[in-house]
Structure formats: structure tokens, C-alpha cells
Motif scaffolding. Structure first.
Motif, PDB file in Angstrom:
ATOM      1  N   ASN A  15       0.915  -1.313   0.043  1.00  9.77           N
ATOM      2  CA  ASN A  15      -0.122  -0.007   0.062  1.00  9.77           C
ATOM      3  C   ASN A  15       0.737   1.410   0.071  1.00  9.77           C
ATOM      4  O   ASN A  15       0.813   2.247  -0.653  1.00  9.77           O
ATOM      5  CB  ASN A  15      -0.829  -0.192   1.281  1.00  9.77           C
ATOM      6  CG  ASN A  15      -2.060  -1.004   1.191  1.00  9.77           C
ATOM      7  OD1 ASN A  15      -2.317  -1.544   0.009  1.00  9.77           O
ATOM      8  ND2 ASN A  15      -2.508  -1.432   2.273  1.00  9.77           N
ATOM      9  N   ALA A  16       1.897   1.236   0.999  1.00 14.97           N
ATOM     10  CA  ALA A  16       2.925   2.494   0.798  1.00 14.97           C
ATOM     11  C   ALA A  16       3.440   2.618  -0.472  1.00 14.97           C
ATOM     12  O   ALA A  16       3.796   3.787  -0.866  1.00 14.97           O
ATOM     13  CB  ALA A  16       3.772   2.422   1.966  1.00 14.97           C
TER      14      ALA A  16
ATOM     15  N   VAL B  12       1.929   5.079  -2.638  1.00 13.53           N
ATOM     16  CA  VAL B  12       1.914   6.519  -2.575  1.00 13.53           C
ATOM     17  C   VAL B  12       3.067   7.187  -3.283  1.00 13.53           C
ATOM     18  O   VAL B  12       4.383   6.931  -3.149  1.00 13.53           O
ATOM     19  CB  VAL B  12       2.149   6.667  -1.028  1.00 13.53           C
ATOM     20  CG1 VAL B  12       2.293   7.964  -0.806  1.00 13.53           C
ATOM     21  CG2 VAL B  12       0.981   6.118  -0.157  1.00 13.53           C
TER      22      VAL B  12
ATOM     23  N   TRP C 157       0.981  17.284   0.643  1.00 13.06           N
ATOM     24  CA  TRP C 157       1.505  16.254   1.006  1.00 13.06           C
ATOM     25  C   TRP C 157       2.167  16.309   2.491  1.00 13.06           C
ATOM     26  O   TRP C 157       2.308  17.239   3.116  1.00 13.06           O
ATOM     27  CB  TRP C 157       2.336  15.811  -0.062  1.00 13.06           C
ATOM     28  CG  TRP C 157       1.787  15.462  -1.187  1.00 13.06           C
ATOM     29  CD1 TRP C 157       0.599  15.330  -1.655  1.00 13.06           C
ATOM     30  CD2 TRP C 157       2.585  14.729  -2.582  1.00 13.06           C
ATOM     31  NE1 TRP C 157       0.316  14.965  -3.112  1.00 13.06           N
ATOM     32  CE2 TRP C 157       1.790  14.634  -3.496  1.00 13.06           C
ATOM     33  CE3 TRP C 157       3.716  14.621  -2.884  1.00 13.06           C
ATOM     34  CZ2 TRP C 157       1.953  13.957  -4.617  1.00 13.06           C
ATOM     35  CZ3 TRP C 157       4.262  14.010  -3.785  1.00 13.06           C
ATOM     36  CH2 TRP C 157       3.342  13.803  -4.863  1.00 13.06           C
ATOM     37  N   GLN C 158       2.450  14.963   2.734  1.00  8.76           N
ATOM     38  CA  GLN C 158       3.585  14.893   4.008  1.00  8.76           C
ATOM     39  C   GLN C 158       4.966  15.235   3.623  1.00  8.76           C
ATOM     40  O   GLN C 158       5.291  15.364   2.375  1.00  8.76           O
ATOM     41  CB  GLN C 158       3.412  13.445   4.381  1.00  8.76           C
ATOM     42  CG  GLN C 158       2.229  12.619   4.419  1.00  8.76           C
ATOM     43  CD  GLN C 158       1.381  13.173   5.521  1.00  8.76           C
ATOM     44  OE1 GLN C 158       1.682  13.626   6.381  1.00  8.76           O
ATOM     45  NE2 GLN C 158       0.251  13.173   5.174  1.00  8.76           N
TER      46      GLN C 158
ATOM     47  N   ARG D 110      10.971   5.531   5.780  1.00 11.95           N
ATOM     48  CA  ARG D 110      10.154   5.001   5.234  1.00 11.95           C
ATOM     49  C   ARG D 110       8.737   5.222   5.615  1.00 11.95           C
ATOM     50  O   ARG D 110       7.504   5.226   4.780  1.00 11.95           O
ATOM     51  CB  ARG D 110      10.525   3.567   4.711  1.00 11.95           C
ATOM     52  CG  ARG D 110      11.636   3.712   3.787  1.00 11.95           C
ATOM     53  CD  ARG D 110      12.145   2.044   3.331  1.00 11.95           C
ATOM     54  NE  ARG D 110      13.054   2.267   2.379  1.00 11.95           N
ATOM     55  CZ  ARG D 110      13.858   0.990   2.018  1.00 11.95           C
ATOM     56  NH1 ARG D 110      13.679  -0.152   2.569  1.00 11.95           N
ATOM     57  NH2 ARG D 110      14.595   1.095   1.061  1.00 11.95           N
ATOM     58  N   ALA D 111       8.472   5.065   6.942  1.00 12.95           N
ATOM     59  CA  ALA D 111       7.414   5.196   7.511  1.00 12.95           C
ATOM     60  C   ALA D 111       6.620   6.625   7.315  1.00 12.95           C
ATOM     61  O   ALA D 111       5.179   6.733   7.431  1.00 12.95           O
ATOM     62  CB  ALA D 111       7.389   5.077   8.920  1.00 12.95           C
ATOM     63  N   PHE D 112       7.292   7.284   6.931  1.00 12.95           N
ATOM     64  CA  PHE D 112       6.391   8.903   6.334  1.00 12.95           C
ATOM     65  C   PHE D 112       5.947   8.937   5.097  1.00 12.95           C
ATOM     66  O   PHE D 112       5.157   9.539   5.001  1.00 12.95           O
ATOM     67  CB  PHE D 112       7.582   9.982   6.429  1.00 12.95           C
ATOM     68  CG  PHE D 112       8.215  10.554   7.883  1.00 12.95           C
ATOM     69  CD1 PHE D 112       7.633  11.664   8.083  1.00 12.95           C
ATOM     70  CD2 PHE D 112       9.076   9.830   8.547  1.00 12.95           C
ATOM     71  CE1 PHE D 112       8.060  12.289   9.641  1.00 12.95           C
ATOM     72  CE2 PHE D 112       9.417  10.307   9.975  1.00 12.95           C
ATOM     73  CZ  PHE D 112       8.993  11.723  10.209  1.00 12.95           C
ATOM     74  N   ARG D 113       5.966   7.850   4.628  1.00 11.47           N
ATOM     75  CA  ARG D 113       5.185   7.506   3.082  1.00 11.47           C
ATOM     76  C   ARG D 113       4.066   7.132   3.257  1.00 11.47           C
ATOM     77  O   ARG D 113       3.448   5.991   3.397  1.00 11.47           O
ATOM     78  CB  ARG D 113       5.999   6.626   2.165  1.00 11.47           C
ATOM     79  CG  ARG D 113       5.607   6.400   0.839  1.00 11.47           C
ATOM     80  CD  ARG D 113       6.583   5.253   0.069  1.00 11.47           C
ATOM     81  NE  ARG D 113       6.275   5.610  -1.301  1.00 11.47           N
ATOM     82  CZ  ARG D 113       6.901   5.094  -2.253  1.00 11.47           C
ATOM     83  NH1 ARG D 113       7.857   4.099  -1.824  1.00 11.47           N
ATOM     84  NH2 ARG D 113       6.549   5.286  -3.485  1.00 11.47           N
ATOM     85  N   GLN D 114       2.889   8.244   3.583  1.00 10.02           N
ATOM     86  CA  GLN D 114       1.665   8.150   3.744  1.00 10.02           C
ATOM     87  C   GLN D 114       0.845   9.037   2.614  1.00 10.02           C
ATOM     88  O   GLN D 114       1.257   9.804   2.063  1.00 10.02           O
ATOM     89  CB  GLN D 114       1.273   8.716   5.038  1.00 10.02           C
ATOM     90  CG  GLN D 114       1.817   7.719   6.367  1.00 10.02           C
ATOM     91  CD  GLN D 114       1.685   8.340   7.497  1.00 10.02           C
ATOM     92  OE1 GLN D 114       1.025   9.264   7.749  1.00 10.02           O
ATOM     93  NE2 GLN D 114       2.596   7.821   8.560  1.00 10.02           N
ATOM     94  N   PRO D 115      -0.591   8.441   2.238  1.00 10.15           N
ATOM     95  CA  PRO D 115      -1.215   9.250   1.662  1.00 10.15           C
ATOM     96  C   PRO D 115      -1.628  10.573   1.933  1.00 10.15           C
ATOM     97  O   PRO D 115      -1.481  11.091   3.208  1.00 10.15           O
ATOM     98  CB  PRO D 115      -2.682   8.549   1.484  1.00 10.15           C
ATOM     99  CG  PRO D 115      -2.295   7.184   2.129  1.00 10.15           C
ATOM    100  CD  PRO D 115      -1.102   7.188   2.905  1.00 10.15           C
TER     101      PRO D 115
ATOM    102  N   LEU E 139       4.320  12.148  -0.374  1.00 14.20           N
ATOM    103  CA  LEU E 139       5.381  12.467   0.402  1.00 14.20           C
ATOM    104  C   LEU E 139       6.290  13.383  -0.385  1.00 14.20           C
ATOM    105  O   LEU E 139       6.817  12.882  -1.164  1.00 14.20           O
ATOM    106  CB  LEU E 139       6.065  11.161   1.122  1.00 14.20           C
ATOM    107  CG  LEU E 139       7.212  11.484   1.906  1.00 14.20           C
ATOM    108  CD1 LEU E 139       7.012  12.449   3.246  1.00 14.20           C
ATOM    109  CD2 LEU E 139       8.088  10.088   2.220  1.00 14.20           C
TER     110      LEU E 139
END
Length: 224
Positions: A4-5, A8, A34-35, A117-122, A125
Motif C-alpha cells: 500500500n505504501a 503513495v 502532501w506529507q 520510510r514510515a513517513f510515506r503516507q497518502p 510525500l
């Protein structure tokens, strides 16, 4: 990174210190909604945490553990370490120089990889750093390598520090930047270099607004 990530979209902005990556990344992220990931802050946080705990900068294993266990919170534009607001503390030149040395250690880079990599969110980024397009997000939809003359970068940093009420010496900053550039470019793990497929953008004579717009134009062209 889960499936899923990986769907993004990511805009990766890499480049040397004081090339304007942070300001530009935040501007692009704000324009797109975006993030944003300031990866350099994570290395600065590691350096600050290590300094506070008296960890020797030559102890790679211990520094890796510091990076792995960072108690960090990013909230409303502020950065907290162990509950303390450290936005100003991590921007000190001494911490920045230590962060550059710490960032050359494989154990530290490995410890921070999953956190980045956890910052990759809808919905998307914008990530800035030294190896966003080459290592952290090699599948980024747009990779930009932001450069600027070292003299221009030193003058920018000097102006920023003075505006914050911090004394700064241009000659010292220029020397430190040249040393940091060499260290970043020659480290064995994830050396500073344009990622494959990256667009090189020279911001030496561009304002932050112009640089942001240039990247937005690149993104619009890619997204068509």
C-alpha cells in the motif's frame, strides 16, 4: 515498505548541506497537500541525543542504538526529543557537524531507514536529504538533486544564523561546508550523489519561491 505504501507517490529532493532542501521541500509539500520528511532532522536528533547521553561519536554500535530508540515527536511544525522541544537545539552548527559524521556510520543509517520510510503516507510525500532518491525511496516518482555554489550556501547559512540571533563567521561556515561536502560525498554508505534518473537543479541564483515552482513544474510534467 508494504504494498500500500509503495503506491503513495514520492518526490525525493537530495543535495548538499544548506542547498535549501528543507525550505523547498516544505514549500512543495504545502502546495501539494502532501506529507514532508526532513531526513536530516533525524540524523541531527541522533547527534543531539548522543551528545546528551555522553555517547562517544566513535562508538558505532552505541550510536546505532541511540538512533534506533529515538523518542521523537513531529507535531505542528515542532520537533520533540524525549518530550523537549529541540527545534533550535538541533540546528546548532556543532550538532549539524556531528550529524554529518554520525550519518556516515552504517549502523545509524540502517537504524533510521524504516523510520524514514514510515513517513510515506497518502496522499504523497516530499522527502529531502542526501539519499532519498538513491536509497530510501529508489522508486520515487520524481527525483531532484538540488545544488548551489558552496559560497552561496555558506552565505545563506550565515544569514539564517544571524537572523536567529546566533553569531556566525562566513569563513568558518565555508570551511565547515567544504569539509561536510567532502565527507558526505566520500562516505562508504549512501554517498551524496545524484540518484539514477534525478533532475539536477541549480538554485544558486534562484529564490526559494522560484525553486519550489520549478519542482512543482517538473511534477506537473511527470504527472500528465
Amino acid at each position: 515498505m508494504n504494498d500500500n505504501a509503495s503506491t503513495v507517490p514520492v518526490i525525493a529532493i537530495d543535495g548538499p548541506t544548506a542547498s535549501g532542501k528543507g525550505t523547498v521541500a516544505h514549500g512543495v509539500a504545502e502546495a501539494l497537500g502532501w506529507q514532508v520528511l526532513d531526513s536530516g532532522a533525524l540524523y541531527r536528533l541522533t547527534a543531539l541525543a548522543a551528545t546528551r547521553r555522553g555517547v562517544d561519536e566513535t562508538d558505532e554500535a552505541a550510536l546505532g542504538q541511540v538512533a534506533l530508540g529515538l523518542d521523537v515527536l513531529f507535531s505542528s511544525g515542532r520537533i520533540y526529543l524525549d518530550g523537549d522541544d529541540v527545534c533550535e537545539a538541533i540546528r546548532q552548527e556543532a550538532i549539524g557537524n556531528l550529524a554529518s559524521r554520525v550519518a556516515a556510520l552504517p549502523a545509524v543509517r540502517a537504524a533510521l531507514l524504516a523510520r524514514q520510510r514510515a513517513f510515506r503516507q497518502p496522499p504523497g510525500l516530499v522527502a529531502d536529504g542526501r539519499d532519498m532518491g538513491s536509497v530510501v525511496f529508489p522508486d520515487a516518482a520524481l527525483k531532484v538533486f538540488l545544488v548551489a555554489d558552496v559560497e552561496a550556501r555558506a552565505e545563506r547559512r550565515c544569514k539564517q544564523l544571524i537572523e536567529k540571533g546566533i553569531s556566525a563567521n562566513l569563513a568558518d561556515l565555508l570551511r565547515d561546508m567544504r569539509e561536510r561536502d567532502a565527507r558526505d560525498a566520500n562516505r562508504q554508505v549512501a554517498p551524496l550523489a545524484p540518484a539514477e534518473g534525478a533532475v539536477e537543479l541549480d538554485s544558486s541564483r534562484l529564490s526559494a519561491r522560484q525553486t519550489i515552482q520549478a519542482i512543482l513544474d517538473l511534477w506537473k510534467a511527470r504527472a500528465r
